[in-house]
Design a protein around this motif. Structure first.
Motif, mmCIF file in Angstrom:
data_model
loop_
_atom_site.group_PDB
_atom_site.id
_atom_site.type_symbol
_atom_site.label_atom_id
_atom_site.label_comp_id
_atom_site.label_asym_id
_atom_site.label_seq_id
_atom_site.Cartn_x
_atom_site.Cartn_y
_atom_site.Cartn_z
ATOM 1 N N ASP A 56 -3.397 40.073 63.464
ATOM 2 C CA ASP A 56 -3.457 41.524 63.648
ATOM 3 C C ASP A 56 -3.678 41.873 65.108
ATOM 4 O O ASP A 56 -3.069 42.809 65.634
ATOM 5 C CB ASP A 56 -4.596 42.110 62.796
ATOM 6 C CG ASP A 56 -4.194 42.182 61.329
ATOM 7 O OD1 ASP A 56 -2.987 41.983 61.046
ATOM 8 O OD2 ASP A 56 -5.080 42.408 60.485
ATOM 9 N N ASP A 59 -0.534 41.384 66.963
ATOM 10 C CA ASP A 59 0.436 42.438 66.674
ATOM 11 C C ASP A 59 0.006 43.797 67.223
ATOM 12 O O ASP A 59 0.823 44.530 67.787
ATOM 13 C CB ASP A 59 0.641 42.564 65.150
ATOM 14 C CG ASP A 59 1.236 41.292 64.566
ATOM 15 O OD1 ASP A 59 1.828 40.517 65.357
ATOM 16 O OD2 ASP A 59 1.095 41.063 63.352
ATOM 17 N N ASN A 60 -1.296 44.124 67.070
ATOM 18 C CA ASN A 60 -1.729 45.493 67.377
ATOM 19 C C ASN A 60 -2.398 45.631 68.737
ATOM 20 O O ASN A 60 -2.301 46.658 69.383
ATOM 21 C CB ASN A 60 -2.684 45.999 66.295
ATOM 22 C CG ASN A 60 -2.048 45.862 64.915
ATOM 23 O OD1 ASN A 60 -0.832 46.028 64.777
ATOM 24 N ND2 ASN A 60 -2.856 45.537 63.923
ATOM 25 N N GLU A 61 -3.106 44.617 69.165
ATOM 26 C CA GLU A 61 -3.855 44.727 70.417
ATOM 27 C C GLU A 61 -3.115 44.115 71.599
ATOM 28 O O GLU A 61 -3.594 44.147 72.721
ATOM 29 C CB GLU A 61 -5.223 44.026 70.282
ATOM 30 C CG GLU A 61 -6.070 44.526 69.124
ATOM 31 C CD GLU A 61 -6.663 45.902 69.386
ATOM 32 O OE1 GLU A 61 -6.881 46.232 70.572
ATOM 33 O OE2 GLU A 61 -6.889 46.642 68.419
#
Lengths: 747, 207
Positions: A56, A59-61
């Motif tokens: 995650d 992908d997000n940070e």
């Protein structure tokens, strides 16, 4: 990319780490000292939930570099396999808690160890890039097979069966090699009792019927260049025409030639036509076509035959072969059966010193020979004297310990196999150096034609190991070679019979296909299979010293006209030997460089000289020594709390600057762990540990300059099984440090 | 022409074939791989002139005279250690006895060999009554080199003899006749028939 780097440090509290270590402190270190942008802990990092947490963040940070502080880099590789990011590992489990006792006294030093590994993982991460493709890739699904004997034919058939194309280049006018001239072959299936058909005709028919196999007869290679995935070969025919074709990989099955029996006048060769070699007896058997075999001198049907084993072999006499060819005993048994099967009254005697029958048929075939009445006499033949009718074989009976002789109509000499491996440049260079040292003029031996005519800086043919056989990493990975994408198979690699040659050809076919597919994707071949990184260099820093091009064990680096290295990614095995060689340290990999290791060394916290806490740097080869230490940890073997272990790709990649820096920054002892070197090497990169040995022998000068004791640096050969020895050696260094005192260079 | 010279004529130089045809279990000789485990396993190996390994090699080398007149085979005590250990599973003990037997059949066995002499004494002793008379067997051993040495030997062991009598291990009355099977004559007939059958078989098949 470099400025967009975002480091995420992830710590695992599973496997008892949570109970043993103070994670708040470690997280603070990763954040403040390691400069990680993101620091997280998890109770069970390799669980689906823990892995998802990391994914995650990627992908997000936008995390680009993942530093996982958990178990050894050899553990949980499937779970911690994230695409598109650079991963480093801090070894808290095998490296810290498992090698230290769980006691109150040990708590403080164990915590220090763990904190250092967190720092090291963060700094390694900081200097690591995600490997990118070199854009040198090519994919050609055609494999060049050099040699059309049993090995080459098997390789070609297997390659075609696997759905690829094969091209056989054969020097002579026909396929089949030595086996095509044989009457029968040694059986390869139970009950191993009788000679069997050679099967050559069937193989040739299969090749001719296969549209994916091209055959070039009466042809040789006049030039081979390129790299796996994009080889270019000039195939020249006897008449002089040349065609250039491209290949993905090469199988060299150039086979053997028979030892020249003219060098054995004492055994009667050349004095009477009735003394023949095994190859010549095959011809007589073919002529007899199943009938009684007639001797060459007067055409008389042979009534007694003597087989002289080890003729010109296993002997240290000048001009003899020092090794055992491993096939002649079985061949003699087979040939004695030619006589016995036709007429059991023919006396067949095999005079041997040690009967060696390796391989599947081995003992059973020997026993079958005995059952058929072949007489085996343990003896050493000294002379074969030609007579007017029968010839006399003089030998020493080794069981009865007496000199004796026997009469025979025909004498067969079991001469050995001499590899067709082309000239040995290394040996020539050594001989030349020896001659110069002795003040003699160097006389080049009879020139040998090159087989491959490689357009490599390191010479036109495969390097050789001993007795002219090509180097094949025979202890650990017999199908490997020192030229990536070119695989030797069959008797050019070691003496063998047709059954073993077929197995060898099949193995080489598999390796060749693997190599061309890896090359197409820019992935490394064995042993760092799948590695996408490749070496690059800063041209403005390069001094054109050529050490990298000379020392590369795999001939991966050529030189351009100005003497700058030219890296061939597909030939490279990513060992880093060039990086260790470079005196100006301009060579690096994206995920392995002078900095990735150097920064780990520098960022270990160095206690004050009077703290009584020395620091020992352990550089351990990732192939053998590091797994041995991991296994030691799993077995509960403890080692010094003052050691800090850093895995290296090969001891050959260790640049001496690391040693100098470590000593300068206050390390009290340094232990280098590599693989066994020299002729019986176990180094995965063949010469890495040997080169490291040479470089480290010069480290004493550095120590002297720094006015330090030479005992502070030790190099060891570690095998993967040295589970007790490897930790013991670290402890030994701890004792040495205690004896010689602390390093005064602690700042 | 003696049996011996007849055999030499018949097999010429091929002693291995002669052994295969005439010696019990002789067909195994060719299967020896000369590892030497038998020679190393024999508890009496040091006493032999030629251990089994060498005997097999000599047979293949055609050393007929040396093999058949050797006392080596006669030294075998049938401990079977060699058979147990032979990796090629040769019945070595049986071959040794077969060779000894064949040599005796040809009448060229070594003369004055004590084990051979003992075998004959044992056989004759046993054949008389169908049981071995231990007292007589022992005495014939003492007196084998003549009367005087026999008396000396007996006196040397007098104390042992007295003790054996006390513990009823030896019955002096056995000297006069001794015990035997019910009808020794029938036993002798059986053995005689067996010997005839064996002779006929050897006549026809060689062994």
């Amino acid at each position: 990319m470099a400025d967009e780097k975002k480091i995420g440090a992830y710590m695992c509290k599973g496997c008892g780490l949570g109970e043993r270590l103070d994670f708040d402190n470690m997280k603070m270190i990763a954040e403040r000292e390691g400069k990680a942008n993101l620091v997280k802990e998890h109770d069970f990092l390799c669980s689906a939930e823990g892995v998802k947490m990391i994914q995650d963040d990627i992908d997000n940070e936008g995390v680009t570099n993942v530093a996982i502080c958990a178990c050894s880099r050899r553990a949980k590789t499937e779970a911690f396999n994230f695409e598109g990011v650079a991963i480093t590992r801090g070894n808290l489990r095998e490296g810290v808690i498992w090698v230290r006792p769980d006691t109150d006294e040990a708590r403080e030093t164990t915590q220090e160890m763990a904190e250092d590994y967190v720092r090291m993982a963060c700094f390694e991460s900081k200097f690591t890039q995600v490997p990118k493709s070199s854009e040198q890739q090519g994919r050609i699904d055609n494999v060049l097979v050099v040699g059309g004997g049993v090995t080459g034919m098997t390789a070609a058939i297997e390659i075609a069966k696997a759905g690829y194309k094969a091209s056989i280049v054969e020097k002579s006018g026909a396929l089949g090699g030595h086996l095509a001239d044989a009457w029968k072959d040694i059986p390869s299936r139970s009950p191993y009792a009788d000679p069997v058909d050679t099967g050559v005709a069937d193989m040739i028919a299969a090749i001719e019927a296969d549209a994916n196999i091209t055959v070039h007869l009466n042809s040789t290679l006049t030039k081979t260049s390129g790299a796996p995935g994009r080889f270019a070969a000039d195939i020249s025919t006897e008449s002089g025409s040349t065609t250039t074709e491209n290949f993905g990989a090469i199988v060299q099955a150039s086979g053997y030639k028979d030892y020249d029996a003219n060098q054995l006048p004492e055994l009667g060769y050349g004095k009477t036509p009735d003394v023949v070699t095994q190859a010549e007896l095959e011809k007589l058997a073919v002529e007899a076509n199943g009938g009684p075999i007639k001797r060459p001198s007067d055409g008389k049907e042979v009534t007694s035959v003597a087989f002289v084993q080890c003729a010109g072999q296993r002997s240290d006499k000048e001009g003899h072969l020092p090794y055992c060819s491993g096939t002649c005993c079985l061949t003699s048994i087979k040939q004695a059966m030619y006589f016995k099967d036709n007429n059991s009254d023919v006396d067949t005697t095999v005079i041997y010193t040690d009967l060696r029958t390796p391989g599947a048929p081995g003992e059973d075939f020997y026993r079958s020979g005995q059952q058929k009445g072949v007489v085996f006499t343990k003896g050493e033949v000294s002379e074969v004297a030609a007579g007017s009718d029968a010839h006399s074989v003089k030998f020493k009976d080794l069981i009865l310990n007496e000199d004796t002789e026997m009469q025979a109509d025909l004498v067969v000499l079991a001469t050995g196999q001499v590899p067709n491996s082309g000239p040995d440049l290394e040996m020539q260079a050594d001989d030349k150096a020896d001659a110069e040292e002795a003040g003699e003029e160097y006389v080049q031996e009879i020139p040998v034609d090159s087989i491959l005519n490689l357009d490599y800086r390191q010479g036109p043919d495969m390097p050789q190991l001993v007795h002219g056989f090509t180097d094949s990493h025979f202890i650990c990975f017999p199908y490997e070679t020192r030229r990536t994408g070119i695989y030797t198979a069959g008797p050019v690699r070691r003496p063998m019979d047709s059954l073993q040659a077929k197995e060898d050809g099949t193995g080489a076919a598999m390796k060749a296909i693997h190599a061309l597919e890896d090359a197409a994707q820019g992935r490394a071949a064995h042993p760092r299979s799948g590695d996408l990184s490749f070496p690059s260099f800063r041209q403005e820093g390069c001094t054109q010293c050529k050490r990298c091009t000379v020392e590369c064990p795999f001939g991966a680096i050529n030189e351009d006209e100005e003497g700058y290295p030219q890296f061939n990614e597909a030939r490279c095995r990513r060992c880093g030997t060039c990086m260790g060689a470079c005196p100006v340290r301009v060579i690096s990999f994206e995920n392995y460089s002078v900095d990735t290791v150097g920064q780990q060394i520098k960022n270990v916290e160095m206690p004050d000289e009077f703290d009584e806490k020395p620091r020992i740097l352990v550089l351990a080869c990732e192939n053998d020594a590091y797994p041995a230490l991991d296994m030691a940890a799993r077995n509960g073997n403890h080692y010094s709390e003052f050691s800090r272990v850093i895995p290296v790709r090969c001891l050959g990649s260790v640049n001496t600057i690391w040693i100098t820096d470590a000593l300068n920054s206050g390390y009290d002892g340094i232990v280098l762990m590599g693989c066994r070197k020299d002729d019986d090497y176990q180094c995965h990169f063949v010469r890495g540990s040997r080169l490291a040995g040479i470089r480290m022998s010069k480290i004493d000068d550095t120590l002297e300059q720094l006015n330090l004791e030479p005992d502070r640096v030790a190099t060891y050969e570690i095998a993967i099984t040295d589970v007790d020895r490897a930790p013991a050696l670290i402890n030994e260094m701890a004792e040495t440090v205690e004896k010689v005192g602390m390093n005064p260079f602690k700042f | 022409m003696s049996t011996n010279t007849a055999m030499v004529e018949k097999y010429r130089n091929n002693f291995l074939k002669e052994v295969e045809a005439n010696v019990e279990e002789g067909e195994w000789v060719k299967m020896c791989m000369q590892c030497g485990v038998c020679a190393g396993s024999c508890p009496l190996g040091n006493a032999w002139e030629h251990p089994p390994q060498e005997i097999f090699m000599m047979i293949r080398a055609g050393k007929r005279e040396d093999v058949l007149t050797s006392d080596s085979m006669w030294m075998c005590t049938s401990c079977y250690n060699c058979i147990v250990r032979c990796p090629r599973e040769l019945p070595i003990t049986h071959i040794m006895h077969g060779l000894a037997h064949y040599a005796k059949r040809l009448g060229i066995q070594p003369k004055g060999n004590p084990t051979q002499w003992f075998s004959e004494v044992f056989w004759n002793n046993m054949m008389k009554k169908g049981r071995v008379n231990e007292l007589k067997l022992g005495l014939s051993m003492y007196f084998k080199d003549g009367f005087v040495s026999g008396i000396k030997e007996s006196l040397k062991n007098a104390k042992l003899g007295m003790n054996m009598q006390k513990t009823k291990r030896m019955a002096p009355m056995e000297f006069f006749g001794g015990h035997g099977v019910k009808n020794p004559g029938d036993l002798q007939k059986i053995i005689k028939k067996a010997q005839e059958l064996e002779a006929a078989r050897i006549e026809e098949h060689g062994k």
